[in-house]
Design a protein around this motif. Structure first.
Motif, PDB file in Angstrom:
ATOM      1  N   ILE A 110      -1.471  15.496   0.441  1.00  0.00           N
ATOM      2  CA  ILE A 110      -2.268  16.414  -0.365  1.00  0.00           C
ATOM      3  C   ILE A 110      -2.061  16.082  -1.834  1.00  0.00           C
ATOM      4  CG2 ILE A 110      -2.635  18.829  -0.996  1.00  0.00           C
ATOM      5  CD1 ILE A 110      -1.614  19.574   1.812  1.00  0.00           C
ATOM      6  N   LYS A 111      -3.150  15.857  -2.551  1.00  0.00           N
ATOM      7  CA  LYS A 111      -3.079  15.567  -3.984  1.00  0.00           C
ATOM      8  C   LYS A 111      -2.672  16.821  -4.741  1.00  0.00           C
ATOM      9  CE  LYS A 111      -6.990  12.323  -3.742  1.00  0.00           C
ATOM     10  NZ  LYS A 111      -8.399  12.130  -4.154  1.00  0.00           N
ATOM     11  N   PRO A 112      -1.865  16.690  -5.784  1.00  0.00           N
ATOM     12  CA  PRO A 112      -1.186  15.465  -6.227  1.00  0.00           C
ATOM     13  C   PRO A 112       0.070  15.223  -5.391  1.00  0.00           C
ATOM     14  CG  PRO A 112      -0.606  17.266  -7.679  1.00  0.00           C
ATOM     15  CD  PRO A 112      -1.597  17.828  -6.689  1.00  0.00           C
ATOM     16  N   PHE A 113       0.439  13.972  -5.234  1.00  0.00           N
ATOM     17  CA  PHE A 113       1.615  13.603  -4.452  1.00  0.00           C
ATOM     18  C   PHE A 113       2.468  12.670  -5.294  1.00  0.00           C
ATOM     19  CE2 PHE A 113      -1.952  10.869  -3.555  1.00  0.00           C
ATOM     20  CZ  PHE A 113      -1.438   9.607  -3.784  1.00  0.00           C
ATOM     21  N   THR A 114       3.671  12.433  -4.848  1.00  0.00           N
ATOM     22  CA  THR A 114       4.587  11.578  -5.596  1.00  0.00           C
ATOM     23  C   THR A 114       4.507  10.130  -5.103  1.00  0.00           C
ATOM     24  OG1 THR A 114       6.443  11.919  -4.070  1.00  0.00           O
ATOM     25  CG2 THR A 114       6.164  13.529  -5.867  1.00  0.00           C
ATOM     26  N   GLY A 115       4.933   9.218  -5.953  1.00  0.00           N
ATOM     27  CA  GLY A 115       5.005   7.823  -5.544  1.00  0.00           C
ATOM     28  C   GLY A 115       5.964   7.630  -4.389  1.00  0.00           C
ATOM     29  N   ALA A 116       7.035   8.429  -4.353  1.00  0.00           N
ATOM     30  CA  ALA A 116       8.012   8.326  -3.263  1.00  0.00           C
ATOM     31  C   ALA A 116       7.376   8.718  -1.930  1.00  0.00           C
ATOM     32  CB  ALA A 116       9.216   9.204  -3.562  1.00  0.00           C
ATOM     33  N   ARG A 117       6.520   9.751  -1.973  1.00  0.00           N
ATOM     34  CA  ARG A 117       5.863  10.171  -0.713  1.00  0.00           C
ATOM     35  C   ARG A 117       4.883   9.109  -0.243  1.00  0.00           C
ATOM     36  NH1 ARG A 117       4.293  10.813   3.482  1.00  0.00           N
ATOM     37  NH2 ARG A 117       3.740  12.706   4.643  1.00  0.00           N
ATOM     38  N   LEU A 118       4.196   8.453  -1.153  1.00  0.00           N
ATOM     39  CA  LEU A 118       3.297   7.372  -0.772  1.00  0.00           C
ATOM     40  C   LEU A 118       4.091   6.202  -0.185  1.00  0.00           C
ATOM     41  CD1 LEU A 118       0.412   6.261  -0.672  1.00  0.00           C
ATOM     42  CD2 LEU A 118       0.734   5.427  -3.011  1.00  0.00           C
ATOM     43  N   ALA A 119       5.230   5.896  -0.780  1.00  0.00           N
ATOM     44  CA  ALA A 119       6.079   4.830  -0.251  1.00  0.00           C
ATOM     45  C   ALA A 119       6.587   5.183   1.147  1.00  0.00           C
ATOM     46  CB  ALA A 119       7.253   4.583  -1.196  1.00  0.00           C
ATOM     47  N   GLU A 120       6.865   6.461   1.366  1.00  0.00           N
ATOM     48  CA  GLU A 120       7.292   6.905   2.697  1.00  0.00           C
ATOM     49  C   GLU A 120       6.171   6.696   3.714  1.00  0.00           C
ATOM     50  OE1 GLU A 120       8.267  11.115   4.957  1.00  0.00           O
ATOM     51  OE2 GLU A 120       8.763  10.933   2.823  1.00  0.00           O
ATOM     52  N   LEU A 121       4.940   6.946   3.298  1.00  0.00           N
ATOM     53  CA  LEU A 121       3.796   6.714   4.185  1.00  0.00           C
ATOM     54  C   LEU A 121       3.735   5.243   4.603  1.00  0.00           C
ATOM     55  CD1 LEU A 121       0.182   8.030   3.573  1.00  0.00           C
ATOM     56  CD2 LEU A 121       0.576   5.664   4.239  1.00  0.00           C
ATOM     57  N   ILE A 122       3.909   4.346   3.641  1.00  0.00           N
ATOM     58  CA  ILE A 122       3.885   2.916   3.954  1.00  0.00           C
ATOM     59  C   ILE A 122       5.027   2.554   4.902  1.00  0.00           C
ATOM     60  CG2 ILE A 122       4.120   0.597   2.993  1.00  0.00           C
ATOM     61  CD1 ILE A 122       1.428   1.862   2.413  1.00  0.00           C
ATOM     62  N   ALA A 123       6.204   3.110   4.667  1.00  0.00           N
ATOM     63  CA  ALA A 123       7.351   2.838   5.543  1.00  0.00           C
ATOM     64  C   ALA A 123       7.070   3.330   6.961  1.00  0.00           C
ATOM     65  CB  ALA A 123       8.610   3.489   4.978  1.00  0.00           C
TER      66      ALA A 123
END
Length: 236
Positions: A110-123
């Motif tokens: 859900i926007k806005p999100f953190t860069g860390a949460r996006l990195a977690e998605l990739i992981a």
């Protein structure tokens, strides 16, 4: 089509706000093995690029000029497209979330999100991937649990000096190796020094995700060999 190398992720962005798309691209490509291969601003463009580019992962908005990203996701699933799709959207209502999950989205930001949460998605996407051809692969329970996200370690802080994305790359390299490997070999596969690879491998051993063997019979100290831990089935 050649399967992607372990750790490499080809991403398609479907986002109508060009500024947001640019920010998301910059965040994603902080990881040198993540490549944004295309960006679409409408459902029609997203569908066309998904068919043309065959990305590993699609990051999809809900509110698009020519329709709903949820409708596009449903279209892909009815067409048999099984690409990992995650929603990145301002749509924060429960109905949208439930529809996204029902149509096979594996994550929802859900926007806005953190860069860390996006990195977690990739992981999480990397952890779901299986080695080899998805069409030909046969699954044991351990691999299926990994695909479903059921055998990941309970969340908690990693030791100091252990980066979660590098850890995931090391684990991927270990899991796709057909034999036990040394820290030096893993370092060459992932692009790390031998000492750094050794530190991550030792963490995987301590957390039960890898097994350490020793190779004796050579001059000097025994060689340390690492292999991915494998769950044993019940024989049924």
């Amino acid at each position: 089509m050649t399967p992607p190398a372990a750790g490499q992720v080809r991403v398609l962005l479907v986002e109508d706000d060009l500024r947001v798309a640019r920010v998301n691209r910059d965040l994603l490509e902080r990881d040198p093995e993540v490549h944004v291969v295309g960006s679409a601003a409408t459902c029609a463009q997203g569908d066309a690029l998904a068919q043309a580019l065959h990305p590993d992962l699609i990051l999809l908005d809900v509110h698009l000029p020519d329709g709903s990203g949820l409708g596009l996701l449903r279209h892909w699933r009815t067409q048999g497209r099984t690409t990992d799709v995650a929603l990145i959207t301002a749509a924060d209502d429960e109905a949208s979330v439930r529809l996204a999950l029902a149509h096979g989205a594996f994550d929802y930001l859900i926007k806005p999100f953190t860069g860390a949460r996006l990195a977690e998605l990739i992981a999480r996407h990397r952890a779901r991937r299986l080695p080899g051809s998805a069409g030909a692969a046969r699954l044991d329970q351990g691999r299926l649990d990994r695909l479903l996200g059921l055998n990941q370690a309970a969340p908690g802080p990693l030791p100091r000096g252990i980066d979660p994305h590098t850890l995931d790359r090391v684990a991927q390299a270990l899991g796709t190796s057909p034999r036990a490997v040394t820290a030096e070999e893993v370092g060459e596969l992932v692009g790390l020094s031998r000492v750094t690879a050794w530190r991550y491998l030792e963490h995987l051993v301590r957390s039960g995700q890898a097994v350490l063997d020793h190779q004796y019979g050579q001059a000097g100290r025994p060689v340390k060999l690492y292999r991915a831990a494998v769950e044993q089935g019940n024989g049924d």
